[in-house]
Design a protein around this motif. Structure first.
Motif, PDB file in Angstrom:
ATOM      1  N   ASP A 259      12.536  -0.424   0.657  1.00 42.31           N
ATOM      2  CA  ASP A 259      12.747  -1.406   1.713  1.00 42.31           C
ATOM      3  C   ASP A 259      13.476  -0.742   2.882  1.00 42.31           C
ATOM      4  N   LEU A 271       7.370   7.427   9.164  1.00 42.92           N
ATOM      5  CA  LEU A 271       6.800   6.863   7.932  1.00 42.92           C
ATOM      6  C   LEU A 271       5.939   7.891   7.202  1.00 42.92           C
ATOM      7  N   LEU A 280       5.094   5.263  -5.097  1.00 44.39           N
ATOM      8  CA  LEU A 280       5.462   4.176  -4.185  1.00 44.39           C
ATOM      9  C   LEU A 280       4.361   3.116  -4.147  1.00 44.39           C
ATOM     10  N   LEU A 283       6.089  -1.185  -0.066  1.00 47.45           N
ATOM     11  CA  LEU A 283       6.808  -0.697   1.102  1.00 47.45           C
ATOM     12  C   LEU A 283       7.096  -1.880   2.022  1.00 47.45           C
ATOM     13  N   PHE A 307       0.170   7.631   1.177  1.00 47.57           N
ATOM     14  CA  PHE A 307       0.525   6.449   0.392  1.00 47.57           C
ATOM     15  C   PHE A 307      -0.504   6.183  -0.715  1.00 47.57           C
ATOM     16  N   LEU A 310       0.219   2.963  -2.848  1.00 49.74           N
ATOM     17  CA  LEU A 310       0.734   1.763  -2.172  1.00 49.74           C
ATOM     18  C   LEU A 310      -0.192   0.566  -2.382  1.00 49.74           C
ATOM     19  N   LEU A 313       2.228  -4.095   1.060  1.00 53.47           N
ATOM     20  CA  LEU A 313       2.841  -3.687   2.322  1.00 53.47           C
ATOM     21  C   LEU A 313       3.327  -4.927   3.071  1.00 53.47           C
TER      22      LEU A 313
END
Length: 528
Positions: A259, A271, A280, A283, A307, A310, A313
């Motif tokens: 975060d 980023l 990860l 995010l 990412f 990921l 988001l």
């Protein structure tokens, strides 16, 4: 308030009438006699100056009105961890039984004790604690060495937010005595962190969740301390004015949630420095001011290597105003859920439902948008509407129903990277679909539909004209009167010539035919 002054007063965190500050000076301030403490307030509006008095600089503040001089007897230096936990969790309001004397043997001598039962009871209460909240309890440190481990060894989750902890070393002193600690919240403690890698410690060997919101930590300090978080899964760093200055290499490799909300200096290039954290999955980038992003390693229709894991988001409260941002998100290979409320693209006078449809159509693998599940019917409707909405633009750019002649220019493909894929999925838009309609004329809203009854072979197929805005519930009401069958027994679905062999259920009575993308020439299937 404290009657005696700690020997290490400079740098100590203090509380005065509910306001928190850091001691920057201790001494005499002429011409007034007596000892003064110079403090820098967390809230700069609480102070009066910058640490100067009558031309003499006694200490420095980051804000010109954050400083004050206070007498020591007005200041609360707080309590140790164990005192705070006893104040909050030891039950002292139960009816007291008549205290009894007990004889215990200390060494070889018998000693009379009074209230021994209550001591044992307190110890039992503390030893059972697993989830502890000491928020705003003026905790300033661990206290006596080994005291925490002895009194409450089973703590797994602890909230120490908004206390008087002043350094990372004090946090280590507490955590090193909690062998099962998994969750630690240190938000709103103005901590000093080590500038170089601290000595190896097992204080956080079991820690999975760490909250450091509004602690003043920098990115370099995060990476410096992170070697001591070997199994950390969730890291919260909201509101720290963080600038991501380097890529984490041997640390943060186990983090699944990061975060970075309300760190306004973060941009897309920063980023990219955290883009290769292997695990990860979530995010959170709310309120960082981001307006654009571009993955340079992936062209149109390709996936980025950034990412890789990921899935979720969060981009709420940013400056996203261009559809190209959503096109780029389609390049994320694992993205399934997106939250992007309160952005220029999604706010204002625009039709919220149309905006939602266009986001769904542009990000092909998305399953959840703004915490609402995207059902297969909604995705189909969104993609068909998107295909229709930009059909004329597609034709002008060189698009054609004949696959051999279908060559839209690069500008169109850059603006609508998924359009060609949608044409393959549903077929290229026909000329009839792309005619400009006049929505205020009822005749332009009527759909000509066939109605079949698959389970009733004796019923003839009929043809009806129905408004595209008509709800499924009203269609059922019409059919109920026509067929003399109760509405509650009717089940509706439809087939489209564009999707041969596929039947779409009309499950939601409150939605319109248009919502389900029912078009001219489609066939309603009625069962009961």
């Amino acid at each position: 308030m404290n009657s005696t002054l700690p020997s290490d007063v400079i740098g100590r965190r203090v509380e005065v009438n509910g306001e928190h500050a850091t001691v920057r000076f201790s001494g005499i301030v002429p011409p007034v006699a007596g000892l003064w403490l110079g403090v820098e307030w967390d809230n700069p509006e609480r102070g009066k100056h910058d640490g100067s008095h009558e031309g003499t600089v006694y200490f420095k503040c980051r804000h010109p009105t954050a400083g004050s001089f206070i007498r020591p007897n007005k200041v609360n230096f707080g309590v140790d961890f164990l005192t705070a936990i006893k104040n909050r969790y030891v039950l002292e309001d139960e009816p007291k039984e008549e205290e009894t004397e007990q004889i215990v043997i200390i060494g070889n001598k018998p000693v009379e004790t009074i209230g021994f039962d209550s001591v044992i009871k307190q110890q039992s209460q503390l030893s059972k604690l697993q989830d502890v909240s000491l928020r705003n309890c003026a905790v300033n440190g661990a206290g006596d060495q080994g005291g925490i481990a002895k009194a409450c060894p089973n703590i797994r989750s602890i909230d120490l937010s908004k206390n008087l902890l002043s350094s990372w070393e004090e946090v280590i002193d507490i955590a090193s005595q909690l062998k099962h600690l998994e969750v630690l919240n240190l938000s709103e403690n103005r901590l000093t962190f080590p500038s170089s890698s601290p000595s190896p410690t097992r204080a956080f060997s079991t820690l999975k969740v760490l909250v450091l919101n509004r602690t003043g930590i920098t990115w370099a300090e995060v990476l410096c301390c992170a070697s001591g978080w070997p199994v950390l899964e969730k890291l919260y760093l909201e509101s720290n004015n963080i600038v991501i200055s380097e890529r984490p290499t041997d640390v943060l490799q186990t983090v699944k949630l990061l975060d970075l909300s309300s760190n306004q200096s973060i941009d897309e290039n920063q980023l990219f420095l955290v883009a290769y954290l292997p695990r990860l999955e979530q995010l959170i980038l709310s309120d960082i001011g981001i307006s654009s992003i571009h993955f340079p390693d992936a062209g149109i229709g390709c996936k980025t290597s950034m990412f890789p894991s990921l899935q979720y988001l969060v981009l709420n409260d940013n400056q996203i105003a261009q559809w190209s941002f959503m096109n780029e998100l389609d390049k994320l290979q694992s993205l399934q859920a997106l939250s992007c409320t309160r952005n220029p693209l999604t706010e204002g006078s625009k039709d919220a439902q149309t905006t939602r449809q266009f986001i769904i159509a542009r990000i092909g693998q998305l399953r959840t948008l703004n915490k609402c599940t995207i059902e297969p019917e909604e995705r189909r409707g969104a993609e068909l509407d998107y295909r229709k909405a930009f059909g004329n633009e597609w034709k002008k750019a060189g698009g054609h129903q004949d696959p051999e002649k279908n060559r839209p220019n690069e500008e169109f493909l850059a603006a609508h990277p998924r359009y060609q894929a949608l044409c393959l999925k549903y077929g290229a838009p026909e000329d009839g679909e792309l005619k400009t309609q006049q929505p205020f004329l009822l005749k332009n809203q009527l759909l000509t539909l066939k109605i079949k009854y698959p389970n009733q072979l004796d019923q003839k197929v009929i043809e009806k004209q129905l408004p595209e805005s008509m709800t499924v519930q009203k269609v059922k009401g019409l059919l109920s009167r026509l067929l003399k069958v109760p509405v509650s027994e009717l089940l509706l679905s439809y087939e489209s010539p564009k999707m041969p062999g596929k039947e779409i259920e009309l499950e939601n009575d409150l939605q319109s035919l248009q919502f389900y993308s029912v078009e001219n020439g489609d066939c309603l299937l009625v069962r009961w």
